[in-house]
Design an enzyme around this catalytic site. Sequence first.
Site, PDB file in Angstrom:
ATOM      1  CG  HIS A 262      -1.763   1.003   1.388  1.00  0.00           C
ATOM      2  ND1 HIS A 262      -3.103   1.150   1.218  1.00  0.00           N
ATOM      3  CD2 HIS A 262      -1.685   2.133   1.683  1.00  0.00           C
ATOM      4  CE1 HIS A 262      -3.683   2.295   1.379  1.00  0.00           C
ATOM      5  NE2 HIS A 262      -2.690   3.082   1.791  1.00  0.00           N
ATOM      6  CD  GLU A 263       1.433   3.636   3.720  1.00  0.00           C
ATOM      7  OE1 GLU A 263       1.595   4.636   3.167  1.00  0.00           O
ATOM      8  OE2 GLU A 263       0.451   3.412   4.487  1.00  0.00           O
ATOM      9  CG  HIS A 266       0.368   6.263  -0.711  1.00  0.00           C
ATOM     10  ND1 HIS A 266      -0.487   6.813  -1.405  1.00  0.00           N
ATOM     11  CD2 HIS A 266      -0.196   5.594   0.440  1.00  0.00           C
ATOM     12  CE1 HIS A 266      -1.683   6.725  -0.584  1.00  0.00           C
ATOM     13  NE2 HIS A 266      -1.661   5.800   0.345  1.00  0.00           N
ATOM     14  CD  GLU A 292      -5.421   5.393   0.456  1.00  0.00           C
ATOM     15  OE1 GLU A 292      -4.526   6.011   0.545  1.00  0.00           O
ATOM     16  OE2 GLU A 292      -5.592   4.190   1.221  1.00  0.00           O
TER      17      GLU A 292
HETATM   18 ZN    ZN Z   1      -2.886   5.181   2.035  1.00  0.00          ZN
END
Ligand code: ZN
Length: 499
Positions: A262-263, A266, A292
């Site tokens: 997830h990170e 980003h 996101e």
């Molecule tokens: Zn996030």
Amino acid sequence: MTAIDDLRTHLGELHDLELAGALLSWDQETMMPPRAAGARAEQLGTLARLHHERFTGAETGRLLDRAASELDGSCEDSFEASLVRVTRRDWDKERQVPTELAAELARAAARALPVWTDARERSDFASFVPALRRNLQLRLRYAECFDVAHPYDALLDDFERGLTTPEVATTFARLTDELPDLVAAIGAAEPVDDRCLHGHFSVAGQRAVIDDVLARMGFEDDAWRLDASAHPFSTEIGLHDIRLTTRYDEGYLGSALFSAMHECGHGLYEHGVPAELARTPLHSGVSLALHESQSRLWENVVGRGRPFCGWLLGPLRETFPEVFAGVDADGLWRAVNRVEPSLIRVEADEATYALHIVLRFELERALVEGELAVDDLPEAWNDGMRRLLGVEVPDDARGVLQDIHWAHGAFGYFPTYALGTIIAAQIWQRMREELPDVERSIAAGELAPLREWLGEHLHRHGRKLTPRETLRRATGSDLDVGPYLAYLRAKLGAVYGLE
Ligand code: ZN
């Protein structure tokens, strides 16, 4: 020197101040000894004040006017025209806010952070109330600086420029109309066996798998870091300096890996913004929902997708042979897609996640509209969890105190999580049309084609376009819940054998 160069030099210094603040914040959440919180609050307050004073001052306006006069005829998408347009918009907006308020918002947030950490540890909401009330009061004063139809619009605009409260409400109404039925159908189906994710998984072993996955995603050792923190996050400290964190749970394999993916999603967005835009307000992701969309795409659509699970089983068998020898790819895929209404947002599955966000949106609106008092938050929270997810909240640590955002003074942030999830499905639909082999690549652990497509269609714009225009260029359409609901039904229908 041209006027554009002068403007760029001025904005470069401001950008440095901002990123110095980002480094102090990163340090606060990863390395800083807890007793330094007071000193750190002053430092962050000082940087915020310096940045605000300098950016909103008349000098920026003069430089903008001179640069604008040099533009004549530059195309809208050009670096120069975008720099002037976007900076002017930021400048007009920030000038509405008194410098003292900007500094106090930063100071109050930094002071509230350790209070929240301690309150959450002891599950003691009452001890967090004064800090939370202060943050809310300051945010309301902030909202009053702007001429908007609804005070919540002003808060949303900081994270998703141009987004309005009614738009969020309409979109979320679709989710509350449709998601509970899907969750109920899954609840009535045969449960998924996810025992392979529970047991003992050393941090070192998890880290080895994560390093392999992140390297395939695009993590480079000489430009990125991965550390541990209580609340996973990612931040850019400067060109070629992307910081990710994740949270390890030795008893559960499903946490650190997917948080790291997830990170990293980003991080790839920030890293994918072209270096020509560095040290300007254009060098960053355009909005939090678009941001996101990247993290959710990598974490859920890719990471929890069947093709990737087929590949992931290899490294997992190598690292944890005793657990995964008897698990096949379908078994792993089902396990990581287990649906169960639960208490904690960051651990929620794909079917229930957005309902956690709907609750936070409802509560924030009520707080901002003065219909809900801070003292009454726990009760409203617990009622909402019962209504939307059918779960009982046993204590405030696993309820209203679980998220860091309100301690940060960030109201209006939560909706972007659900909107990003929706956009991720729109992007995935578009990408599969344009890259018919993408799933075959993913199944082979080759993630570069996907990253490159995102770079070409989204990352390279940085903040040059509005969030809406960025979304249109990447997906060919406006915000649309349809692909997300179709994606969820197809995937979870297959996992659970629904009609
Ligand atoms: Zn996030």
